[in-house]
Design an enzyme around this catalytic site. Structure first.
Site, mmCIF file in Angstrom:
data_model
loop_
_atom_site.group_PDB
_atom_site.id
_atom_site.type_symbol
_atom_site.label_atom_id
_atom_site.label_comp_id
_atom_site.label_asym_id
_atom_site.label_seq_id
_atom_site.Cartn_x
_atom_site.Cartn_y
_atom_site.Cartn_z
ATOM 1 N N HIS A 1 0.556 -0.887 0.192
ATOM 2 C CA HIS A 1 -0.340 0.105 0.186
ATOM 3 C C HIS A 1 0.795 1.186 0.092
ATOM 4 C CE1 HIS A 1 -2.864 2.990 1.203
ATOM 5 N NE2 HIS A 1 -4.386 1.667 1.056
ATOM 6 N N ASP B 1 -8.060 -5.261 -0.027
ATOM 7 C CA ASP B 1 -8.750 -5.669 -1.267
ATOM 8 C C ASP B 1 -8.362 -7.216 -1.557
ATOM 9 O OD1 ASP B 1 -10.085 -4.332 -1.989
ATOM 10 O OD2 ASP B 1 -8.279 -2.686 -2.951
HETATM 11 N N1 CMC Z 1 4.194 -7.532 -5.357
HETATM 12 C C1 CMC Z 1 5.658 -6.775 -5.456
HETATM 13 N N2 CMC Z 1 6.437 -6.122 -4.764
HETATM 14 C C2 CMC Z 1 6.127 -5.322 -4.934
HETATM 15 C C3 CMC Z 1 3.948 -4.831 -4.865
HETATM 16 C C4 CMC Z 1 3.399 -5.781 -4.854
HETATM 17 N N3 CMC Z 1 2.146 -5.988 -4.468
HETATM 18 N N4 CMC Z 1 3.971 -3.438 -4.423
HETATM 19 C C5 CMC Z 1 5.190 -3.223 -4.105
HETATM 20 N N5 CMC Z 1 6.474 -3.884 -4.042
HETATM 21 C C6 CMC Z 1 7.869 -3.688 -4.600
HETATM 22 C C7 CMC Z 1 8.442 -2.828 -5.299
HETATM 23 O O1 CMC Z 1 8.162 -3.654 -6.568
HETATM 24 C C8 CMC Z 1 9.319 -2.195 -5.076
HETATM 25 O O2 CMC Z 1 10.335 -2.759 -4.940
HETATM 26 P P1 CMC Z 1 12.093 -2.387 -4.976
HETATM 27 O O3 CMC Z 1 11.736 -1.214 -3.578
HETATM 28 O O4 CMC Z 1 12.588 -2.888 -5.102
HETATM 29 O O5 CMC Z 1 12.274 -1.096 -6.184
HETATM 30 C C9 CMC Z 1 8.747 -1.588 -3.217
HETATM 31 O O6 CMC Z 1 7.810 -2.571 -2.585
HETATM 32 C C10 CMC Z 1 8.078 -0.032 -3.169
HETATM 33 O O7 CMC Z 1 7.026 -0.176 -4.638
HETATM 34 P P2 CMC Z 1 6.097 0.979 -5.017
HETATM 35 O O8 CMC Z 1 5.862 0.504 -6.275
HETATM 36 O O9 CMC Z 1 7.131 2.250 -4.825
HETATM 37 O O10 CMC Z 1 4.841 1.583 -3.823
HETATM 38 P P3 CMC Z 1 4.072 2.381 -3.844
HETATM 39 O O11 CMC Z 1 3.743 3.136 -2.731
HETATM 40 O O12 CMC Z 1 4.266 3.210 -5.079
HETATM 41 O O13 CMC Z 1 2.434 0.912 -4.063
HETATM 42 C C11 CMC Z 1 0.982 -0.122 -4.305
HETATM 43 C C12 CMC Z 1 1.496 0.880 -3.910
HETATM 44 C C13 CMC Z 1 -0.448 -0.883 -3.800
HETATM 45 C C14 CMC Z 1 0.170 1.090 -6.087
HETATM 46 C C15 CMC Z 1 2.023 -1.546 -4.844
HETATM 47 O O14 CMC Z 1 1.806 -2.589 -3.275
HETATM 48 C C16 CMC Z 1 0.866 -2.182 -5.360
HETATM 49 O O15 CMC Z 1 1.390 -2.639 -6.899
HETATM 50 N N6 CMC Z 1 0.342 -3.372 -4.941
HETATM 51 C C17 CMC Z 1 -0.838 -4.148 -5.470
HETATM 52 C C18 CMC Z 1 -2.051 -3.466 -5.953
HETATM 53 C C19 CMC Z 1 -2.685 -4.015 -5.023
HETATM 54 O O16 CMC Z 1 -2.895 -4.362 -4.614
HETATM 55 N N7 CMC Z 1 -3.053 -2.237 -5.189
HETATM 56 C C20 CMC Z 1 -4.583 -2.047 -4.111
HETATM 57 C C21 CMC Z 1 -4.363 -1.329 -2.801
HETATM 58 S S1 CMC Z 1 -5.070 -0.814 -1.945
HETATM 59 C C22 CMC Z 1 -6.684 -0.515 -2.093
HETATM 60 C C23 CMC Z 1 -6.519 0.638 -2.466
HETATM 61 O O17 CMC Z 1 -6.182 1.496 -1.651
HETATM 62 O O18 CMC Z 1 -6.651 1.214 -3.780
#
Ligand code: CMC
Length: 432
Positions: free
Chosen positions: A308, A366
């Site tokens: 998240h 989710d």
């Molecule tokens: N699976 C694998 N790796 C992940 C994931 C994941 N679900 N989420 C983040 N990472 C890794 C990412 O690759 C990065 O690694 P590194 O530091 O080595 O490059 C690190 O964790 C930080 O990730 P980020 O992309 O900078 O994190 P973010 O804050 O931009 O993304 C997110 C948040 C929710 C978009 C992401 O965690 C994600 O894509 N999750 C899966 C989709 C999901 O379940 N979304 C629902 C969120 S809850 C409902 C809502 O409020 O909408």
């Protein structure tokens, strides 16, 4: 917002800017950078707005490190366990919990708006039967603007309230009918003798040919799912609603914009993506290979339902959702569903795996909501629709708060331009 008395001084090539620091009631102080361009001639750079407070708000507070989520100061767990969705909707919109009389009046008003204009009913026929229900929802909510031109009078408080009530009341009808339409089933009209969640289940699953019996445990679970998704501070879809609203667009158009933003798999589309991911993994034996793909940065595969932007400890909604999940599965007598077993195993492996632990990736709301909804018989394509239905309350509360804020301005971010410098146009003949 109060002045903290602190000032940050930023110096750049001999010029300096004194930036005031504001304090909220909770959360970190914020640095007010509004004078930075005038004083230093620079913009600030924050793609994804992860470090930017885009507004002041009294509605929802999140502390992502501590796993805290408060609506109008009330912890989400207390609301989910002790309140109903309509109480939470009133709270979000009006700032205080309703008295019994206020709640009764609120629910009565909602019930007077649950029907759709019969012309909107015809609108559904314009969609293909295999349309994604989010497409139908987005289009139909936007189309409400064509039926309620009074919604354009956003400077009028009565008009704003009426639009808010219409949206909250009509979303379940539009959502359920989007599903019925894709199934080729008869539309079921709203029943005002039922609660908000019961009425939605009835419009989803009843048939005009026979009586429909509401299961109170499932209705309570649905109510809780709605509460847990009702608002979540300045997330992508809420910020979209505020951005559209900042231009003076009517609230139906703004909420349609929010629905579009919610649709993506990184946001509201994640619950649908979780189920698709589980189906693709197929069996517990394939989990190690899948986890290896997730860890491989070149694969582009993510563990959906994990991680998240704000919660870096745990998602407080996920804990409640997990408990509700067990309640629902118990009530439905589901013990050996392979997809559900797979989800439980995946969760176990991921929360103990160094990759996820190191990056503070925990199951989010989710991960479990998809499992519960599937067990309740809600089709996967409707998962994000349900999220939108619940979040409409938050969107419209945030929209109202923004419009009612004195000195509200159009949202207009700037950029760091990396394109070509100015150059002269060359006609075809000279382009070679
Ligand atoms: N699976 C694998 N790796 C992940 C994931 C994941 N679900 N989420 C983040 N990472 C890794 C990412 O690759 C990065 O690694 P590194 O530091 O080595 O490059 C690190 O964790 C930080 O990730 P980020 O992309 O900078 O994190 P973010 O804050 O931009 O993304 C997110 C948040 C929710 C978009 C992401 O965690 C994600 O894509 N999750 C899966 C989709 C999901 O379940 N979304 C629902 C969120 S809850 C409902 C809502 O409020 O909408």
């Amino acid at each position: 917002m109060t002045e903290s008395g602190k000032v940050a001084t930023v110096t750049l090539e001999g010029k300096s800017a004194s930036l005031p620091v504001h304090s909220g009631t909770l959360g970190p102080d914020v640095l007010d950078i509004r004078k930075i361009t005038a004083d230093l001639g620079v913009f600030t750079f924050d793609p994804g707005y992860g470090e930017t407070a885009s507004c002041t708000s009294k509605i929802t507070f999140i502390d992502g490190d501590k796993g805290i989520l408060l609506h109008r100061g009330y912890p989400i767990a207390q609301l989910a366990e002790q309140a109903t969705f309509t109480e939470v909707a009133y709270l979000l919109l009006n700032g205080e919990l309703p008295t019994t009389t206020e709640h009764d009046a609120f629910v009565d008003t909602l019930k007077s708006h649950t029907l759709l204009h019969e012309q909107i009913r015809n609108f559904f026929n314009g969609f293909r039967r295999d349309a994604h229900p989010m497409a139908i929802l987005c289009g139909t909510v936007g189309a409400l603007s064509a039926f309620y031109s009074d919604a354009n009078d956003i400077s009028n408080a009565a008009s704003r309230n009426l639009s808010a009530m219409r949206l909250i009341a009509k979303l379940p009808t539009i959502a359920a009918w989007a599903y019925k339409y894709t199934q080729g089933e008869a539309f079921v009209y709203p029943r005002n003798d039922l609660t908000y969640a019961e009425n939605f289940l009835s419009m989803m699953f009843a048939h005009p040919s026979e009586p429909y019996k509401i299961n109170p445990i499932l209705a309570r679970a649905m109510d809780r799912i709605l509460i847990l998704h009702a608002d979540h501070e300045q997330n992508a879809s809420t910020s979209t609603v505020r951005m559209a609203g900042s231009t003076g667009a009517n609230p139906f158009a703004c909420v349609a914009a929010g629905i579009a933003a919610l649709w993506g798999p990184a946001h509201g589309g994640a619950n649908e993506a979780v189920l698709k991911m589980l189906a693709k993994i197929g069996s517990k034996d394939n989990i190690p290979e899948f986890i290896a793909q997730v860890k491989d940065k070149n694969s582009g595969v993510r563990l959906m339902g994990f991680g998240h932007r704000v919660y870096k400890n745990f998602d407080p909604r996920a804990k409640i959702m997990q408990a509700t999940c067990h309640e629902v599965l118990g009530e439905l007598g589901i013990k050996d569903d392979p997809l559900l077993d797979l989800a439980v195993e995946l969760e176990k492996i991921a929360i103990n795996d160094e990759y996820f632990v190191k990056r503070s990736l925990y199951p989010n709301v989710d991960f479990y909501s998809g499992i519960i909804l599937k067990a309740m018989g809600i089709p996967t394509s409707m998962f994000t629709v349900l999220f939108a239905l619940a979040r409409t309350t938050g969107w419209i509360s945030q929209w109202k708060e923004m419009i009612e804020e004195p000195g509200q301005r159009i949202s207009r971010p700037r950029q760091l331009y990396t394109g070509s410098p100015e150059r002269d146009f060359t006609p075809f003949a000279k382009r070679g």
